[in-house]
Design a protein around this motif. Structure first.
Motif, mmCIF file in Angstrom:
data_model
loop_
_atom_site.group_PDB
_atom_site.id
_atom_site.type_symbol
_atom_site.label_atom_id
_atom_site.label_comp_id
_atom_site.label_asym_id
_atom_site.label_seq_id
_atom_site.Cartn_x
_atom_site.Cartn_y
_atom_site.Cartn_z
ATOM 1 N N PRO A 1 0.833 -1.215 0.000
ATOM 2 C CA PRO A 1 0.000 0.000 0.000
ATOM 3 C C PRO A 1 0.865 1.262 0.000
ATOM 4 N N VAL A 2 0.365 2.297 -0.675
ATOM 5 C CA VAL A 2 1.126 3.538 -0.871
ATOM 6 C C VAL A 2 0.556 4.657 0.001
ATOM 7 N N LYS A 3 1.454 5.403 0.610
ATOM 8 C CA LYS A 3 1.090 6.614 1.326
ATOM 9 C C LYS A 3 1.951 7.758 0.817
ATOM 10 N N ILE A 4 1.328 8.834 0.360
ATOM 11 C CA ILE A 4 2.041 10.001 -0.156
ATOM 12 C C ILE A 4 2.137 11.054 0.947
ATOM 13 N N THR A 5 3.347 11.563 1.172
ATOM 14 C CA THR A 5 3.550 12.634 2.143
ATOM 15 C C THR A 5 4.413 13.721 1.525
ATOM 16 N N ASN A 6 4.464 14.879 2.182
ATOM 17 C CA ASN A 6 5.340 15.975 1.783
ATOM 18 C C ASN A 6 5.139 16.389 0.329
ATOM 19 N N ALA A 7 3.907 16.323 -0.154
ATOM 20 C CA ALA A 7 3.625 16.718 -1.537
ATOM 21 C C ALA A 7 3.508 18.238 -1.616
ATOM 22 N N ASP A 8 4.301 18.843 -2.479
ATOM 23 C CA ASP A 8 4.233 20.294 -2.665
ATOM 24 C C ASP A 8 4.537 20.651 -4.111
ATOM 25 N N LEU A 9 4.334 21.906 -4.440
ATOM 26 C CA LEU A 9 4.566 22.408 -5.798
ATOM 27 C C LEU A 9 5.351 23.698 -5.696
ATOM 28 N N ARG A 10 6.490 23.746 -6.377
ATOM 29 C CA ARG A 10 7.303 24.956 -6.475
ATOM 30 C C ARG A 10 7.415 25.289 -7.952
ATOM 31 N N GLY A 11 6.632 26.273 -8.386
ATOM 32 C CA GLY A 11 6.611 26.602 -9.803
ATOM 33 C C GLY A 11 6.017 25.455 -10.599
ATOM 34 N N LYS A 12 6.786 24.915 -11.532
ATOM 35 C CA LYS A 12 6.314 23.819 -12.379
ATOM 36 C C LYS A 12 6.701 22.443 -11.852
ATOM 37 N N VAL A 13 7.411 22.389 -10.739
ATOM 38 C CA VAL A 13 7.963 21.126 -10.266
ATOM 39 C C VAL A 13 7.218 20.635 -9.030
ATOM 40 N N ALA A 14 6.649 19.445 -9.128
ATOM 41 C CA ALA A 14 5.988 18.798 -7.997
ATOM 42 C C ALA A 14 6.983 17.901 -7.281
ATOM 43 N N SER A 15 6.856 17.856 -5.965
ATOM 44 C CA SER A 15 7.729 17.026 -5.152
ATOM 45 C C SER A 15 6.878 16.240 -4.172
ATOM 46 N N MET A 16 7.246 14.993 -3.904
ATOM 47 C CA MET A 16 6.511 14.190 -2.936
ATOM 48 C C MET A 16 7.362 13.027 -2.459
ATOM 49 N N VAL A 17 6.963 12.463 -1.316
ATOM 50 C CA VAL A 17 7.609 11.265 -0.791
ATOM 51 C C VAL A 17 6.605 10.128 -0.885
ATOM 52 N N VAL A 18 7.026 9.021 -1.506
ATOM 53 C CA VAL A 18 6.189 7.833 -1.643
ATOM 54 C C VAL A 18 6.636 6.827 -0.587
ATOM 55 N N ASN A 19 5.734 6.452 0.290
ATOM 56 C CA ASN A 19 6.029 5.493 1.349
ATOM 57 C C ASN A 19 5.255 4.197 1.080
ATOM 58 N N ARG A 20 5.943 3.066 1.112
ATOM 59 C CA ARG A 20 5.268 1.778 0.928
ATOM 60 C C ARG A 20 6.166 0.653 1.430
ATOM 61 N N LEU B 1 12.607 12.681 -11.648
ATOM 62 C CA LEU B 1 13.468 11.642 -11.106
ATOM 63 C C LEU B 1 12.899 11.164 -9.783
ATOM 64 N N TRP B 2 13.324 9.987 -9.372
ATOM 65 C CA TRP B 2 13.000 9.488 -8.037
ATOM 66 C C TRP B 2 14.217 8.788 -7.480
ATOM 67 N N GLU B 3 14.285 8.718 -6.149
ATOM 68 C CA GLU B 3 15.394 8.041 -5.506
ATOM 69 C C GLU B 3 14.972 7.514 -4.144
ATOM 70 N N ALA B 4 15.583 6.422 -3.738
ATOM 71 C CA ALA B 4 15.289 5.813 -2.443
ATOM 72 C C ALA B 4 15.928 6.637 -1.341
ATOM 73 N N ILE B 5 15.198 6.824 -0.258
ATOM 74 C CA ILE B 5 15.705 7.547 0.905
ATOM 75 C C ILE B 5 15.394 6.735 2.160
ATOM 76 N N ASP B 6 15.905 7.191 3.288
ATOM 77 C CA ASP B 6 15.663 6.488 4.541
ATOM 78 C C ASP B 6 14.241 6.727 5.044
ATOM 79 N N PRO B 7 13.669 5.745 5.709
ATOM 80 C CA PRO B 7 12.380 5.976 6.370
ATOM 81 C C PRO B 7 12.527 7.046 7.441
#
Length: 273
Positions: A139-158, A174-180
């Motif tokens: 299951p997916v949980k999206i956090t920290n979703a924001d928009l700066r100009g034309k660029v959307a940013s979010m953290v995908v947790n699963r 792009l996407w990259e793995a980060i620490d929980p």
């Protein structure tokens, strides 16, 4: 000795001694080479065929600074894996986000609803690209979703894993793995991952980490820029356009706590060992 009776060992030795020893002779010319060739052919037949050459190992992921700090400061180093869709921008520079997209950056982010509009589009892009990534199928949980100009940013947790995703269009992101998220003290801020992508005017910096329950807001200052950081669900995230001289370590960090007090930390203090 009677007929059919085997000779005693001594008798056998005496009989063998009466048999003339054959004269030694060398092989005719060319026979050595012929036998050597036959021997090598037999060795080839008896030797298992080599297995196919293994594919070269994938390129090692880019090295990224990872700073684990509280407001007092400390340092740790690690790596992250980044997967980018790269496009060229004006002037020959290249990166996962174009120079025009980076130029639309704003210091104050707009909260982004991941279920509708640009947020839904960005979420689909991210999930499509990381279909086989960490935690796939959970299951997916999206956090920290924001928009700066034309660029959307979010953290995908699963599945206990976390991925940071940036997207501006179908051809850039792009996407990259980060620490929980880490469990930290109520007034603490941990700088877990930071780095840069792209080059020239298509270069940008990013940073993220964990925050304690008592942290209400974070503001950063880098090279004359002051910008707000997105804080949600125990994590903070931010990105900003930059050059090689503007690394992902802020000059100063202002932390606002839930009780209204603020603390200012020098960016150089993050490197206190």
């Amino acid at each position: 000795m009677n007929a059919g009776q085997r000779p005693e060992p001594v008798e056998r030795a005496e009989l063998l001694g009466q048999v003339p020893v054959p004269a030694e002779r060398d092989l005719p010319a060319g026979r050595h080479a012929l036998h050597r060739e036959r021997l090598m052919r037999q060795i080839d037949l008896d030797t298992p065929a080599p297995t196919s050459t293994p594919a070269p190992a994938p390129a090692r992921p880019r090295f990224r600074r990872r700073l684990a700090v509280t407001l007092a400061g400390a340092l740790a180093v690690g790596t992250v894996v980044a997967v980018a869709v790269t496009q060229s921008s004006r002037g020959g520079a290249s990166g996962p986000l174009s120079s025009a997209e980076l130029a639309s950056w704003t210091g104050v982010p707009t909260p982004l609803a991941a279920s509708t509009g640009p947020g839904a589009t960005a979420e689909k892009w991210c999930l499509d690209r990381m279909a086989d990534g960490p935690g796939a199928g959970a299951p997916v949980k999206i956090t920290n979703a924001d928009l700066r100009g034309k660029v959307a940013s979010m953290v995908v947790n699963r599945g206990g894993k976390a991925m940071l995703c940036y997207v501006a269009s179908e051809t850039s992101g792009l996407w990259e793995a980060i620490d929980p998220v880490k469990n930290v003290a109520a007034d603490a801020v941990t700088y877990d991952t930071g780095g840069s992508h792209g080059d020239g005017d298509a270069m940008f910096n990013y940073a993220q980490g964990s925050v304690g329950a008592g942290v209400k807001a974070i503001t950063m200052q880098v090279a004359g820029r002051t910008f707000q950081v997105t804080v949600a669900d125990g994590r903070w995230t931010v990105w900003w356009p930059g050059t090689m001289s503007h690394r992902a370590v802020p000059d100063t960090v202002t932390v606002t706590l839930a009780d209204g007090t603020t603390r200012v930390v020098s960016g150089s203090s993050l490197f206190t060992r």
